[in-house]
Design a protein around this motif. Sequence first.
Motif, PDB file in Angstrom:
ATOM      1  N   GLY A  18       0.818  -1.204   0.000  1.00 26.79           N
ATOM      2  CA  GLY A  18       0.000   0.000   0.000  1.00 26.79           C
ATOM      3  C   GLY A  18       0.852   1.254   0.000  1.00 26.79           C
ATOM      4  O   GLY A  18       0.558   2.225  -0.716  1.00 26.79           O
ATOM      5  N   ALA A  19       1.927   1.246   0.797  1.00 26.09           N
ATOM      6  CA  ALA A  19       2.828   2.390   0.830  1.00 26.09           C
ATOM      7  C   ALA A  19       3.510   2.614  -0.516  1.00 26.09           C
ATOM      8  O   ALA A  19       3.837   3.749  -0.884  1.00 26.09           O
ATOM      9  CB  ALA A  19       3.873   2.197   1.922  1.00 26.09           C
ATOM     10  N   ALA A  20       3.706   1.516  -1.263  1.00 26.93           N
ATOM     11  CA  ALA A  20       4.312   1.614  -2.590  1.00 26.93           C
ATOM     12  C   ALA A  20       3.308   2.050  -3.650  1.00 26.93           C
ATOM     13  O   ALA A  20       3.684   2.304  -4.802  1.00 26.93           O
ATOM     14  CB  ALA A  20       4.921   0.265  -2.987  1.00 26.93           C
ATOM     15  N   GLY A  21       2.015   2.123  -3.273  1.00 28.08           N
ATOM     16  CA  GLY A  21       0.999   2.585  -4.201  1.00 28.08           C
ATOM     17  C   GLY A  21       0.362   1.513  -5.048  1.00 28.08           C
ATOM     18  O   GLY A  21      -0.375   1.820  -5.993  1.00 28.08           O
ATOM     19  N   ALA A  22       0.595   0.234  -4.722  1.00 30.82           N
ATOM     20  CA  ALA A  22      -0.012  -0.848  -5.495  1.00 30.82           C
ATOM     21  C   ALA A  22      -1.521  -0.874  -5.286  1.00 30.82           C
ATOM     22  O   ALA A  22      -2.026  -0.455  -4.243  1.00 30.82           O
ATOM     23  CB  ALA A  22       0.603  -2.191  -5.103  1.00 30.82           C
ATOM     24  N   VAL A  23      -2.238  -1.381  -6.281  1.00 29.58           N
ATOM     25  CA  VAL A  23      -3.701  -1.425  -6.270  1.00 29.58           C
ATOM     26  C   VAL A  23      -4.152  -2.855  -5.990  1.00 29.58           C
ATOM     27  O   VAL A  23      -3.849  -3.763  -6.770  1.00 29.58           O
ATOM     28  CB  VAL A  23      -4.264  -0.945  -7.619  1.00 29.58           C
ATOM     29  CG1 VAL A  23      -5.775  -1.144  -7.688  1.00 29.58           C
ATOM     30  CG2 VAL A  23      -3.905   0.517  -7.850  1.00 29.58           C
ATOM     31  N   LEU A  24      -4.875  -3.064  -4.897  1.00 31.87           N
ATOM     32  CA  LEU A  24      -5.315  -4.409  -4.521  1.00 31.87           C
ATOM     33  C   LEU A  24      -6.599  -4.775  -5.264  1.00 31.87           C
ATOM     34  O   LEU A  24      -7.630  -4.132  -5.104  1.00 31.87           O
ATOM     35  CB  LEU A  24      -5.544  -4.488  -3.012  1.00 31.87           C
ATOM     36  CG  LEU A  24      -6.072  -5.822  -2.473  1.00 31.87           C
ATOM     37  CD1 LEU A  24      -5.130  -6.965  -2.815  1.00 31.87           C
ATOM     38  CD2 LEU A  24      -6.289  -5.733  -0.953  1.00 31.87           C
ATOM     39  N   LEU A  25      -6.521  -5.839  -6.073  1.00 30.55           N
ATOM     40  CA  LEU A  25      -7.672  -6.331  -6.829  1.00 30.55           C
ATOM     41  C   LEU A  25      -8.564  -7.240  -5.997  1.00 30.55           C
ATOM     42  O   LEU A  25      -9.782  -7.261  -6.173  1.00 30.55           O
ATOM     43  CB  LEU A  25      -7.184  -7.121  -8.049  1.00 30.55           C
ATOM     44  CG  LEU A  25      -6.399  -6.355  -9.107  1.00 30.55           C
ATOM     45  CD1 LEU A  25      -5.631  -7.328  -9.988  1.00 30.55           C
ATOM     46  CD2 LEU A  25      -7.339  -5.492  -9.941  1.00 30.55           C
ATOM     47  N   GLY A  26      -7.945  -8.053  -5.124  1.00 33.46           N
ATOM     48  CA  GLY A  26      -8.715  -9.005  -4.341  1.00 33.46           C
ATOM     49  C   GLY A  26      -7.829 -10.079  -3.763  1.00 33.46           C
ATOM     50  O   GLY A  26      -6.599  -9.958  -3.749  1.00 33.46           O
ATOM     51  N   LYS A  27      -8.459 -11.145  -3.303  1.00 34.40           N
ATOM     52  CA  LYS A  27      -7.768 -12.243  -2.632  1.00 34.40           C
ATOM     53  C   LYS A  27      -7.900 -13.518  -3.465  1.00 34.40           C
ATOM     54  O   LYS A  27      -8.986 -13.842  -3.966  1.00 34.40           O
ATOM     55  CB  LYS A  27      -8.365 -12.460  -1.232  1.00 34.40           C
ATOM     56  CG  LYS A  27      -8.467 -11.203  -0.372  1.00 34.40           C
ATOM     57  CD  LYS A  27      -7.099 -10.694   0.037  1.00 34.40           C
ATOM     58  CE  LYS A  27      -6.528 -11.454   1.201  1.00 34.40           C
ATOM     59  NZ  LYS A  27      -7.309 -11.347   2.441  1.00 34.40           N
ATOM     60  N   THR A  28      -6.805 -14.259  -3.563  1.00 39.36           N
ATOM     61  CA  THR A  28      -6.767 -15.455  -4.404  1.00 39.36           C
ATOM     62  C   THR A  28      -6.849 -16.735  -3.582  1.00 39.36           C
ATOM     63  O   THR A  28      -6.438 -16.788  -2.423  1.00 39.36           O
ATOM     64  CB  THR A  28      -5.488 -15.478  -5.253  1.00 39.36           C
ATOM     65  OG1 THR A  28      -4.353 -15.354  -4.377  1.00 39.36           O
ATOM     66  CG2 THR A  28      -5.480 -14.349  -6.265  1.00 39.36           C
ATOM     67  N   HIS A  29      -7.363 -17.769  -4.233  1.00 38.38           N
ATOM     68  CA  HIS A  29      -7.545 -19.058  -3.570  1.00 38.38           C
ATOM     69  C   HIS A  29      -6.216 -19.696  -3.157  1.00 38.38           C
ATOM     70  O   HIS A  29      -5.199 -19.570  -3.832  1.00 38.38           O
ATOM     71  CB  HIS A  29      -8.265 -20.033  -4.495  1.00 38.38           C
ATOM     72  CG  HIS A  29      -9.750 -19.999  -4.364  1.00 38.38           C
ATOM     73  ND1 HIS A  29     -10.401 -20.241  -3.169  1.00 38.38           N
ATOM     74  CD2 HIS A  29     -10.721 -19.764  -5.282  1.00 38.38           C
ATOM     75  CE1 HIS A  29     -11.703 -20.157  -3.352  1.00 38.38           C
ATOM     76  NE2 HIS A  29     -11.941 -19.859  -4.625  1.00 38.38           N
ATOM     77  N   THR A  30      -6.295 -20.416  -2.043  1.00 37.82           N
ATOM     78  CA  THR A  30      -5.210 -21.261  -1.564  1.00 37.82           C
ATOM     79  C   THR A  30      -5.771 -22.658  -1.317  1.00 37.82           C
ATOM     80  O   THR A  30      -6.978 -22.826  -1.104  1.00 37.82           O
ATOM     81  CB  THR A  30      -4.635 -20.700  -0.246  1.00 37.82           C
ATOM     82  OG1 THR A  30      -3.697 -21.627   0.316  1.00 37.82           O
ATOM     83  CG2 THR A  30      -5.728 -20.457   0.793  1.00 37.82           C
ATOM     84  N   HIS A  31      -4.908 -23.662  -1.372  1.00 31.99           N
ATOM     85  CA  HIS A  31      -5.308 -24.945  -0.791  1.00 31.99           C
ATOM     86  C   HIS A  31      -5.642 -24.647   0.669  1.00 31.99           C
ATOM     87  O   HIS A  31      -4.947 -23.881   1.321  1.00 31.99           O
ATOM     88  CB  HIS A  31      -4.162 -25.954  -0.892  1.00 31.99           C
ATOM     89  CG  HIS A  31      -4.611 -27.383  -0.807  1.00 31.99           C
ATOM     90  ND1 HIS A  31      -4.436 -28.280  -1.815  1.00 31.99           N
ATOM     91  CD2 HIS A  31      -5.246 -28.049   0.178  1.00 31.99           C
ATOM     92  CE1 HIS A  31      -4.932 -29.448  -1.468  1.00 31.99           C
ATOM     93  NE2 HIS A  31      -5.432 -29.326  -0.251  1.00 31.99           N
ATOM     94  N   GLU A  32      -6.694 -25.220   1.186  1.00 31.81           N
ATOM     95  CA  GLU A  32      -7.200 -24.843   2.498  1.00 31.81           C
ATOM     96  C   GLU A  32      -6.084 -24.701   3.533  1.00 31.81           C
ATOM     97  O   GLU A  32      -5.304 -25.628   3.774  1.00 31.81           O
ATOM     98  CB  GLU A  32      -8.216 -25.879   3.000  1.00 31.81           C
ATOM     99  CG  GLU A  32      -8.866 -25.464   4.314  1.00 31.81           C
ATOM    100  CD  GLU A  32      -9.909 -26.465   4.797  1.00 31.81           C
ATOM    101  OE1 GLU A  32     -10.861 -26.045   5.480  1.00 31.81           O
ATOM    102  OE2 GLU A  32      -9.778 -27.668   4.487  1.00 31.81           O
ATOM    103  N   PHE A  33      -6.001 -23.495   4.115  1.00 30.43           N
ATOM    104  CA  PHE A  33      -4.978 -23.165   5.104  1.00 30.43           C
ATOM    105  C   PHE A  33      -3.556 -23.478   4.603  1.00 30.43           C
ATOM    106  O   PHE A  33      -2.655 -23.742   5.398  1.00 30.43           O
ATOM    107  CB  PHE A  33      -5.250 -23.867   6.444  1.00 30.43           C
ATOM    108  CG  PHE A  33      -6.360 -23.228   7.224  1.00 30.43           C
ATOM    109  CD1 PHE A  33      -6.192 -21.985   7.815  1.00 30.43           C
ATOM    110  CD2 PHE A  33      -7.586 -23.861   7.353  1.00 30.43           C
ATOM    111  CE1 PHE A  33      -7.223 -21.388   8.534  1.00 30.43           C
ATOM    112  CE2 PHE A  33      -8.629 -23.270   8.068  1.00 30.43           C
ATOM    113  CZ  PHE A  33      -8.437 -22.025   8.659  1.00 30.43           C
ATOM    114  N   ALA A  34      -3.377 -23.468   3.286  1.00 31.49           N
ATOM    115  CA  ALA A  34      -2.069 -23.712   2.652  1.00 31.49           C
ATOM    116  C   ALA A  34      -1.562 -25.137   2.859  1.00 31.49           C
ATOM    117  O   ALA A  34      -0.401 -25.423   2.585  1.00 31.49           O
ATOM    118  CB  ALA A  34      -1.022 -22.713   3.159  1.00 31.49           C
ATOM    119  N   TYR A  35      -2.441 -26.042   3.296  1.00 33.63           N
ATOM    120  CA  TYR A  35      -1.999 -27.392   3.654  1.00 33.63           C
ATOM    121  C   TYR A  35      -2.227 -28.354   2.487  1.00 33.63           C
ATOM    122  O   TYR A  35      -2.988 -29.322   2.594  1.00 33.63           O
ATOM    123  CB  TYR A  35      -2.743 -27.863   4.903  1.00 33.63           C
ATOM    124  CG  TYR A  35      -1.920 -28.748   5.820  1.00 33.63           C
ATOM    125  CD1 TYR A  35      -0.681 -29.248   5.443  1.00 33.63           C
ATOM    126  CD2 TYR A  35      -2.389 -29.074   7.093  1.00 33.63           C
ATOM    127  CE1 TYR A  35       0.053 -30.036   6.296  1.00 33.63           C
ATOM    128  CE2 TYR A  35      -1.666 -29.873   7.957  1.00 33.63           C
ATOM    129  CZ  TYR A  35      -0.437 -30.345   7.555  1.00 33.63           C
ATOM    130  OH  TYR A  35       0.297 -31.137   8.416  1.00 33.63           O
TER     131      TYR A  35
END
Length: 468
Positions: free
Chosen positions: A112-129
């Motif tokens: 955010g401090a660098a000015g990037a634009v957040l589009l959203g959140k991407t899927h992970t394998h559940e809890f990264a496991y």
Amino acid sequence: MQPFELSLTEASRAVRARELSPVELTESVLARIAAVEGRLSAYVTVAADAALAAAARAEREISEGGPRGPLHGIPMALKDLIDAAGMPTTASSRVRAGHLAEHDSGVAERLGAAGAVLLGKTHTHEFAYGLITPQTNNAWDPGRVAGGSSGGSAVAVAAGGATFAMGTDTGGSIRVPAALNGVVGLKPTYGLVPRTGVTSLSWSLDHVGPLTRTVQDAALVLAAVAGHDPRDPASVSGPVPNRFRGGDGLRGLRVGVPRNHYFDRVTPEVEESVRGAIERLAELGAELVDVEIPMARYLQAVQWGLMVPEATAYHERSLRATPDLYAADVRILLEAGELTSAGDYLRAQRARALMRDVWARMFDGIDVLAAPTVPMTAAEAGQEAVEWADGTTEAVSDSYVRLCAPANITGIPALTLPVGHGRAGLPIGMQLMARPFGDATVLHVGRVYEESVAGTGRLAPLAVPLAA
């Protein structure tokens, strides 16, 4: 060429030159998401209105005072383990239903401090496991796995649905999906990028890093997010790479070629592509050095001996309160962790200490270790095991983690980049590793390689119309 087709470096250059506005870029990427998301399912959440507002804000800031840096106005995505204030962090799990992050993670703060634009959140394998990300389809062939656990981030970048994305890596969770989807993935040195506000899988193995279209892009993101954060106990004050290693190409650089482990049980097409890429490094001036991977027989046991009990400890309360909310594959692993003894865990920690020491000695003779990232291309969805030429059978997930886990155990930086395609047209990745805080070295080698070949930053050739 549509704006969503631009790499981060290209898009940043166009924004800086006032040839492209952050709003135009973000609109193009959002249109691309709308065109392909129904087929790929890379995203848990797309915050289109918030992204457009952030892009408009970035456009005004750049117009009034110039860009803050190369990420200003660039649309990106976060793996849904990484908190962003006001947005859910679901970890792609029913366990997190209704969750809302109160604060930004350390990485989100810095982006955010660098000015990037957040589009959203991407899927992970559940809890990264896991190494599959079953909700998401491979960007090159939707009938194949995306890889995991940062599958959504890799697919979004490969399909043009994010200019870059952030993922996490505990046993290969950035590098596996990056390799399977034909993008670049960087697992930095342990502790170099803070994990504050990031849902943990295994605290002593977790890393946060970028998935991008090119090595140059990965270097730009790393420079923005790396650095000490006192809120993360594992955070270190090591050197933050802000430029590539100097020198005349790869002249004088020693590239280790493993005699064991990394080329054991790999498909012929993976071996051919990676050995061809290593020969290319030699043509570019590197000296190839045969090396023996130390303690190779203990790698899998140490990885699982650390990860399983640490994951179970993190989930102890919710596993007891709501076990039925976990997917079956994840619940089984978490329950298995309850059977691990303290002695087993301590032995794994001792073995890791020994492994770090002998790997450090191995790097006394080389600057970079080059090897396959994964032993095979993307498996078909639903495939559970692979049979190797020597007659052994291995679970698909075990196969994918096998070549990535050493860098997590030892904490060394590891970069994967595309180096070819198999007979089915699926991407193949090569992994470059260096001693701790040698992040700039792996980025330098990767950049020199990718500049010497055609097709760098290529999007997956989806059989859908490009967004207008």
